[in-house]
Design an enzyme around this catalytic site. Structure first.
Site, PDB file in Angstrom:
ATOM      1  N   LYS A  52       0.845  -1.208   0.000  1.00  0.00           N
ATOM      2  CA  LYS A  52       0.000   0.000   0.000  1.00  0.00           C
ATOM      3  C   LYS A  52       0.872   1.248   0.000  1.00  0.00           C
ATOM      4  O   LYS A  52       0.601   2.207  -0.732  1.00  0.00           O
ATOM      5  CB  LYS A  52      -0.952  -0.024   1.208  1.00  0.00           C
ATOM      6  CG  LYS A  52      -2.034  -1.088   1.073  1.00  0.00           C
ATOM      7  CD  LYS A  52      -2.838  -1.324   2.341  1.00  0.00           C
ATOM      8  CE  LYS A  52      -3.796  -2.497   2.147  1.00  0.00           C
ATOM      9  NZ  LYS A  52      -4.587  -2.831   3.354  1.00  0.00           N
ATOM     10  N   GLN A  96      -4.854  -1.744   9.587  1.00  0.00           N
ATOM     11  CA  GLN A  96      -4.711  -3.060   8.968  1.00  0.00           C
ATOM     12  C   GLN A  96      -5.261  -4.150   9.895  1.00  0.00           C
ATOM     13  O   GLN A  96      -4.955  -4.187  11.082  1.00  0.00           O
ATOM     14  CB  GLN A  96      -3.232  -3.329   8.637  1.00  0.00           C
ATOM     15  CG  GLN A  96      -2.983  -4.578   7.828  1.00  0.00           C
ATOM     16  CD  GLN A  96      -3.549  -4.530   6.414  1.00  0.00           C
ATOM     17  OE1 GLN A  96      -3.714  -3.466   5.829  1.00  0.00           O
ATOM     18  NE2 GLN A  96      -3.862  -5.682   5.867  1.00  0.00           N
ATOM     19  N   ASP A 119     -11.119   2.255   3.598  1.00  0.00           N
ATOM     20  CA  ASP A 119     -11.343   0.802   3.515  1.00  0.00           C
ATOM     21  C   ASP A 119     -12.820   0.481   3.265  1.00  0.00           C
ATOM     22  O   ASP A 119     -13.152  -0.649   2.884  1.00  0.00           O
ATOM     23  CB  ASP A 119     -10.950   0.127   4.840  1.00  0.00           C
ATOM     24  CG  ASP A 119      -9.599  -0.560   4.768  1.00  0.00           C
ATOM     25  OD1 ASP A 119      -9.201  -0.980   3.670  1.00  0.00           O
ATOM     26  OD2 ASP A 119      -8.959  -0.683   5.833  1.00  0.00           O
TER      27      ASP A 119
HETATM   28  N1  GUN Z   1      -6.722  -7.203   6.033  1.00  0.00           N
HETATM   29  C1  GUN Z   1      -6.969  -7.933   4.913  1.00  0.00           C
HETATM   30  N2  GUN Z   1      -7.514  -7.151   3.951  1.00  0.00           N
HETATM   31  C2  GUN Z   1      -7.616  -5.903   4.480  1.00  0.00           C
HETATM   32  C3  GUN Z   1      -8.095  -4.674   3.968  1.00  0.00           C
HETATM   33  O1  GUN Z   1      -8.572  -4.543   2.844  1.00  0.00           O
HETATM   34  N3  GUN Z   1      -8.013  -3.617   4.819  1.00  0.00           N
HETATM   35  C4  GUN Z   1      -7.521  -3.721   6.081  1.00  0.00           C
HETATM   36  N4  GUN Z   1      -7.516  -2.615   6.846  1.00  0.00           N
HETATM   37  N5  GUN Z   1      -7.073  -4.854   6.586  1.00  0.00           N
HETATM   38  C5  GUN Z   1      -7.124  -5.939   5.785  1.00  0.00           C
END
Ligand code: GUN
Length: 292
Positions: A52, A96, A119
């Site tokens: 990211k 996350q 998200d």
């Molecule tokens: N863990 C697995 N996929 C995601 C996601 O798209 N966003 C976040 N914040 N955590 C994750």
């Protein structure tokens, strides 16, 4: 059979976003700024967050990574969420997941200002999506519908079967596929662990979206001739020939299913790269106050 190249599409979209950011900066506007909160040292989470941050660089965004050890308290994490909510320099942020067991993920998600929830996990965004209002759509479902759009896969009046009912993929992608307009207007069925005779249901699908997280579950006998198959699975299986020690496996038995398909996504290089690009798109939307 046409392969849906998520890697290529994601690169195209990053270039589009980067051009838009260049235009903003030329106009004297601030660069979009994404913050990410990472708790602990889970291997998968470390990899996702690093990707990211890298995608932010490619798009011309500013990024900030805030790290905590596994023993951080929920209170301390909620303070950080509050600071990010109030920071005018931060357009959007993510925490996350998964979080350590002593922290309530739902409490953390609900503490995020929905206008910065890139998200799309906050109940306000989930609710808005379900009634078709402007919102942040979570990254994987948004990436899937974008792939269908860019490959002009027909969806109107088609039978779409989603296998898996998770809150972050199965449920929201089913909602998007049934929404009015393109890519939507599909007749949607959602299958899950209690579904009887799964193969009989999936064989009806013009568009089959596999999001159950169990490798090679969708076999050739479960797929209709000419179907479009979207594989959301990314299970890590041991592979001693790789430097990382693992490889990614989809939910679909690609080698045997692909010859039957009109379109199919590979793993890796299908839905995965689109997920991160959707987060970048949401961050751009947050920075331009498109969601309020
Ligand atoms: N863990 C697995 N996929 C995601 C996601 O798209 N966003 C976040 N914040 N955590 C994750």
């Amino acid at each position: 059979m046409e392969l849906i190249d998520g890697k290529k599409v994601s690169q195209d979209i990053k270039a589009e976003i980067s051009a838009e950011v260049q235009r903003m900066v030329t106009n004297g506007e601030r660069r979009p700024h994404l913050a990410a909160v990472l708790v602990g040292h889970d291997g998968g989470s470390e990899t996702y967050v690093a990707s990211k941050v890298k995608a932010c660089e490619e798009c011309g965004f500013r990024s900030t990574l805030i790290r905590f050890e596994d023993d951080v308290t929920q209170e301390r994490l909620l303070e950080t969420v509050d600071e990010l909510n109030r920071d005018p320099e931060v357009d959007g942020f993510i925490v996350q997941l998964p979080l350590p067991r002593h922290i309530s993920e739902q409490a953390v998600i609900e503490a995020i200002d929905y206008r910065k929830d890139v998200d799309g996990f906050h109940p306000v965004n989930v609710g808005r999506m379900s009634i078709g209002l402007p919102c942040f759509v979570s990254a994987t479902p948004a990436g899937i519908v974008e792939l269908l759009r860019r490959y002009n896969v027909p969806t109107r009046g088609k039978k779409c079967v989603v296998v898996g009912r998770s809150n972050i993929v199965g449920k929201p992608v089913a909602t998007l596929m049934m929404q009015k307009g393109y890519p939507g207007d599909a007749t949607v069925t959602v299958c899950h662990s209690a579904t009887e005779n799964l193969a009989a249901v999936t064989r009806e699908a013009d568009i089959l979206i596999a999001a159950l997280g169990r490798p090679l579950t969708i076999t050739a006998d479960m797929v209709k001739e000419g179907a479009t198959v979207i594989d959301v699975g990314t299970t890590r299986v041991p592979d001693s020939t790789r430097k990382s020690g693992f490889r990614l496996r989809g939910d679909v038995d690609f080698d045997n299913v692909a010859p039957k398909c009109s379109f199919i996504t590979p793993v890796p290089g299908g839905v995965g790269p689109m997920t991160i690009v959707s987060l970048m798109r949401n961050t751009l939307l947050a920075a331009t106050h498109a969601i309020y």
